[in-house]
Scaffold this active site. Structure first.
Site, PDB file in Angstrom:
ATOM      1  CE  LYS A 237       3.113 -41.035  65.823  1.00  0.00           C
ATOM      2  NZ  LYS A 237       3.815 -41.636  66.968  1.00  0.00           N
TER       3      LYS A 237
ATOM      4  CD  GLU B  69      -9.964 -49.491  70.293  1.00  0.00           C
ATOM      5  OE1 GLU B  69     -10.583 -49.019  71.275  1.00  0.00           O
ATOM      6  OE2 GLU B  69      -8.899 -50.089  70.395  1.00  0.00           O
TER       7      GLU B  69
ATOM      8  CB  CYS C 292      -8.655 -50.080  75.118  1.00  0.00           C
ATOM      9  SG  CYS C 292      -8.556 -51.270  73.776  1.00  0.00           S
TER      10      CYS C 292
ATOM     11  CD  GLU D  10      -8.554 -45.565  78.735  1.00  0.00           C
ATOM     12  OE1 GLU D  10      -8.154 -44.571  78.111  1.00  0.00           O
ATOM     13  OE2 GLU D  10      -8.761 -46.667  78.208  1.00  0.00           O
TER      14      GLU D  10
HETATM   15  O1  TXE Z   1      -1.950 -41.732  73.843  1.00  0.00           O
HETATM   16  P1  TXE Z   1      -1.949 -40.910  72.517  1.00  0.00           P
HETATM   17  P2  TXE Z   1      -1.041 -41.521  75.142  1.00  0.00           P
HETATM   18  C1  TXE Z   1      -5.375 -43.897  76.631  1.00  0.00           C
HETATM   19  C2  TXE Z   1      -4.915 -44.154  78.050  1.00  0.00           C
HETATM   20  C3  TXE Z   1      -3.693 -43.340  78.135  1.00  0.00           C
HETATM   21  C4  TXE Z   1      -4.108 -42.120  77.345  1.00  0.00           C
HETATM   22  C5  TXE Z   1      -2.996 -41.288  76.791  1.00  0.00           C
HETATM   23  O2  TXE Z   1      -5.871 -43.694  78.962  1.00  0.00           O
HETATM   24  O3  TXE Z   1      -3.363 -43.011  79.447  1.00  0.00           O
HETATM   25  O4  TXE Z   1      -4.851 -42.647  76.269  1.00  0.00           O
HETATM   26  O5  TXE Z   1      -2.010 -42.110  76.222  1.00  0.00           O
HETATM   27  C6  TXE Z   1      -0.135 -40.496  68.427  1.00  0.00           C
HETATM   28  N1  TXE Z   1      -1.625 -36.428  65.682  1.00  0.00           N
HETATM   29  N2  TXE Z   1      -4.931 -44.910  75.692  1.00  0.00           N
HETATM   30  O6  TXE Z   1      -0.837 -40.075  75.440  1.00  0.00           O
HETATM   31  O7  TXE Z   1      -1.215 -39.640  72.688  1.00  0.00           O
HETATM   32  C7  TXE Z   1       0.949 -40.947  69.381  1.00  0.00           C
HETATM   33  O8  TXE Z   1       2.216 -40.569  68.922  1.00  0.00           O
HETATM   34  C8  TXE Z   1      -1.418 -37.698  65.299  1.00  0.00           C
HETATM   35  C9  TXE Z   1      -5.914 -45.828  75.250  1.00  0.00           C
HETATM   36  O9  TXE Z   1       0.151 -42.315  74.992  1.00  0.00           O
HETATM   37  O10 TXE Z   1      -3.355 -40.875  72.054  1.00  0.00           O
HETATM   38  C10 TXE Z   1       0.705 -42.446  69.377  1.00  0.00           C
HETATM   39  O11 TXE Z   1       1.284 -43.035  68.232  1.00  0.00           O
HETATM   40  N3  TXE Z   1      -1.033 -38.669  66.138  1.00  0.00           N
HETATM   41  C11 TXE Z   1      -5.460 -46.645  74.154  1.00  0.00           C
HETATM   42  C12 TXE Z   1      -0.819 -42.530  69.313  1.00  0.00           C
HETATM   43  O12 TXE Z   1      -1.243 -41.277  68.794  1.00  0.00           O
HETATM   44  C13 TXE Z   1      -0.878 -38.353  67.429  1.00  0.00           C
HETATM   45  C14 TXE Z   1      -4.056 -46.970  73.992  1.00  0.00           C
HETATM   46  C15 TXE Z   1      -1.497 -42.749  70.663  1.00  0.00           C
HETATM   47  O13 TXE Z   1      -1.039 -41.809  71.582  1.00  0.00           O
HETATM   48  C16 TXE Z   1      -1.100 -37.040  67.895  1.00  0.00           C
HETATM   49  C17 TXE Z   1      -3.180 -45.915  74.445  1.00  0.00           C
HETATM   50  C18 TXE Z   1      -1.483 -36.059  66.955  1.00  0.00           C
HETATM   51  N4  TXE Z   1      -1.691 -34.789  67.283  1.00  0.00           N
HETATM   52  C19 TXE Z   1      -3.630 -44.954  75.283  1.00  0.00           C
HETATM   53  N5  TXE Z   1      -0.853 -37.017  69.222  1.00  0.00           N
HETATM   54  C20 TXE Z   1      -6.382 -47.688  73.606  1.00  0.00           C
HETATM   55  N6  TXE Z   1      -7.551 -47.278  73.148  1.00  0.00           N
HETATM   56  O14 TXE Z   1      -6.032 -48.852  73.520  1.00  0.00           O
HETATM   57  C21 TXE Z   1      -0.498 -38.267  69.576  1.00  0.00           C
HETATM   58  N7  TXE Z   1      -0.495 -39.076  68.502  1.00  0.00           N
END
Ligand code: TXE
Length: 479
Positions: free
Chosen positions: A173, A248, A282, A383
């Site tokens: 996904k 990660e 990140c 962050e």
């Molecule tokens: O990330 P999410 P978000 C950090 C950055 C950002 C914050 C939130 O600080 O502002 O995280 O970003 C999926 N079960 N990073 O809200 O929600 C979601 O659909 C399974 C750091 O956009 O963590 C997406 O595909 N999956 C980072 C993925 O998780 C779930 C990069 C990431 O989304 C889920 C991005 C669930 N319950 C944001 N809920 C890095 N480390 O590079 C969400 N997802």
């Protein structure tokens, strides 16, 4: 343009016919819809993957490698189309998508297509016991790959390529915020001859589609990149089912500048490590610590360089900083800037939304530099994940080491110095999974990639990724 799920080699609408709007960050328009897939879609993807597994896991290494390399070649042949799609969907400058995102997605397939041919297991002769042990590295079965929006195809393929190279079948996904290039990848996989069901791509919200993947009892491993809070949630759901996890997560990476560094090189790279991809990587060095003796000079030179960065429409070749990924994210970043001001941070440049003529509803923000008096303020601890960095001076190695480590994260760190002993002391003691010295984001795909503390669990990259996506089974034969 409407996006569909890719299940069993075919493109399908979601069973419940629920759709989400897909926004273009550069102008705020809705430019298509994506499935908000339900449990039933995930189940269909799982069934396709499970059915493909017996054959794919027994497909020769040579054949798997050939198909992965073919996918890589097709991505390269479609570079322009994929780069345009990525830039439109994410808001990143087209130049960045063309030079980094898509070439790296192609490299991921090529790299793991080659790596699998060199992935060997160990054998141990148990001398004196007349036995030999050897270790099989068997694919896990059906695995889940969930990726974020900042480097959409780059991070999506970073998981998928090792998973399928190792003989697994995948339910994947992409982020619902940036689904487009993952959608386009399905067609490339078909053209490359990837057997149906080996890769299945379901689109939708994390809380519905993502949740169905992590809750699925037969999906035995989850590779996830995203926010720390989501990572913690996934760990909780997965633990009772004993799923293998690679997480990660976020970072709040220190960029530590000593007075003896190669100044010009440091300055140029620091602009890049602060603001590449609108600061939405990140690995960005969002906390800049500068040795007191060069602090004032750095401040003047850095601000001057940052002011030269052109914020513009992502499709323009001259744009350095495009749009942030979403309205919600822009608001989150702006809110952090307000918090910094309340905590007596001094905004040295930037800090405001930018309105670009003709694209008034786009999510543009000035690159922002904030001088902070203490490393303990919120803007230095949480962050932000946008074009915002903090700067502050330090007096000694001990002091900066303490500040560098005094955050909950531990992903990467950058050091700028020519002092070998200082480099060794600092690299040994910094709490991070990756330390760059006199460079930033220099990537060799063979190296372990990941973080410590709240930045995650496990390592991706090279054989680490192939180890994650396989189970070790030891066989002991007495003779
Ligand atoms: O990330 P999410 P978000 C950090 C950055 C950002 C914050 C939130 O600080 O502002 O995280 O970003 C999926 N079960 N990073 O809200 O929600 C979601 O659909 C399974 C750091 O956009 O963590 C997406 O595909 N999956 C980072 C993925 O998780 C779930 C990069 C990431 O989304 C889920 C991005 C669930 N319950 C944001 N809920 C890095 N480390 O590079 C969400 N997802």
């Amino acid at each position: 343009m409407n996006i569909q799920n890719y299940i069993n080699g075919q493109f399908e609408n979601p069973i419940n016919n629920e759709w989400l709007d897909n926004y273009c960050p550069s102008n705020g328009d809705v430019y298509g819809q994506i499935p908000n897939s339900s449990k039933e879609d995930v189940e269909n993807a799982y069934i396709a993957a499970q059915s493909a597994f017996p054959v794919w896991s027994q497909t020769t290494i040579e054949e798997r490698s050939r198909i992965l390399i073919k996918i890589s070649e097709l991505l390269e042949a479609n570079l322009q189309r994929f780069a345009e799609a990525e830039s439109k969907d994410n808001g990143k400058p087209i130049n960045l998508a063309k030079s980094i995102d898509i070439p790296r997605a192609a490299s991921n397939f090529r790299f793991f297509g080659n790596a699998i041919t060199q992935f060997a297991s160990e054998s141990h002769e148990s001398i004196g016991q007349q036995a030999i042990n050897y270790t099989l590295r068997q694919p896990i079965g059906v695995v889940g790959c969930i990726s974020p929006w900042n480097l959409p195809l780059y991070l999506f393929t970073w998981k998928i390529a090792p998973a399928i190279a190792a003989g697994n079948c995948v339910v994947a996904k992409p982020s619902e915020v940036t689904p487009m290039t993952a959608y386009l990848l399905g067609d490339i996989c078909n053209k490359a001859g990837l057997p149906k069901g080996v890769l299945n791509i379901v689109h939708g919200l994390g809380t519905t589609t993502g949740q169905a993947i992590i809750e699925h009892p037969e999906i035995k491993a989850i590779s996830f990149t995203g926010g720390t809070a989501t990572g913690a949630h996934i760990a909780k759901v997965a633990a009772p089912m004993f799923k293998k996890l690679s997480l990660e997560l976020g970072g709040k990476n220190p960029n530590i500048i000593f007075a003896d560094c190669d100044y010009d090189d440091m300055l140029e790279t620091t602009v890049r490590s602060s603001f590449s991809n609108q600061g939405q990587i990140c690995l960005c060095g969002s906390r800049i610590f500068v040795e007191t003796s060069i602090y004032d000079k750095f401040k003047i030179d850095f601000i001057a360089k940052v002011k030269q960065l052109k914020v513009g429409h992502p499709s323009e070749e001259t744009t350095n900083i495009g749009a942030l990924v979403s309205k919600a994210h822009l608001e989150k970043v702006l809110n952090y800037i307000e918090i910094a001001k309340i905590e007596n941070g001094i905004v040295l440049c930037g800090g405001n939304k930018i309105i670009i003529k003709g694209f008034e509803n786009g999510y543009y923000l000035e690159p922002t530099v904030i001088e902070v008096a203490t490393d303990e303020c919120i803007i230095n601890q949480e962050e932000v994940f946008g074009p915002v960095v903090t700067i502050m001076p330090f007096n000694s190695e001990d002091e900066v080491l303490q500040m560098a480590n005094k955050v909950k994260y531990g992903l990467s760190a950058t050091l700028w110095t020519n002092d070998l002993k200082c480099t060794m002391r600092m690299s040994n003691q910094i709490q991070a999974g990756i330390v760059w010295v006199n460079t930033w984001m220099l990537r060799d795909l063979r190296t372990p990639f990941g973080g410590v503390k709240a930045s995650g669990v496990g390592r991706e990259g090279g054989f680490e990724a192939l180890r994650f996506f396989t189970e070790a089974k030891n066989v002991c034969i007495k003779y």
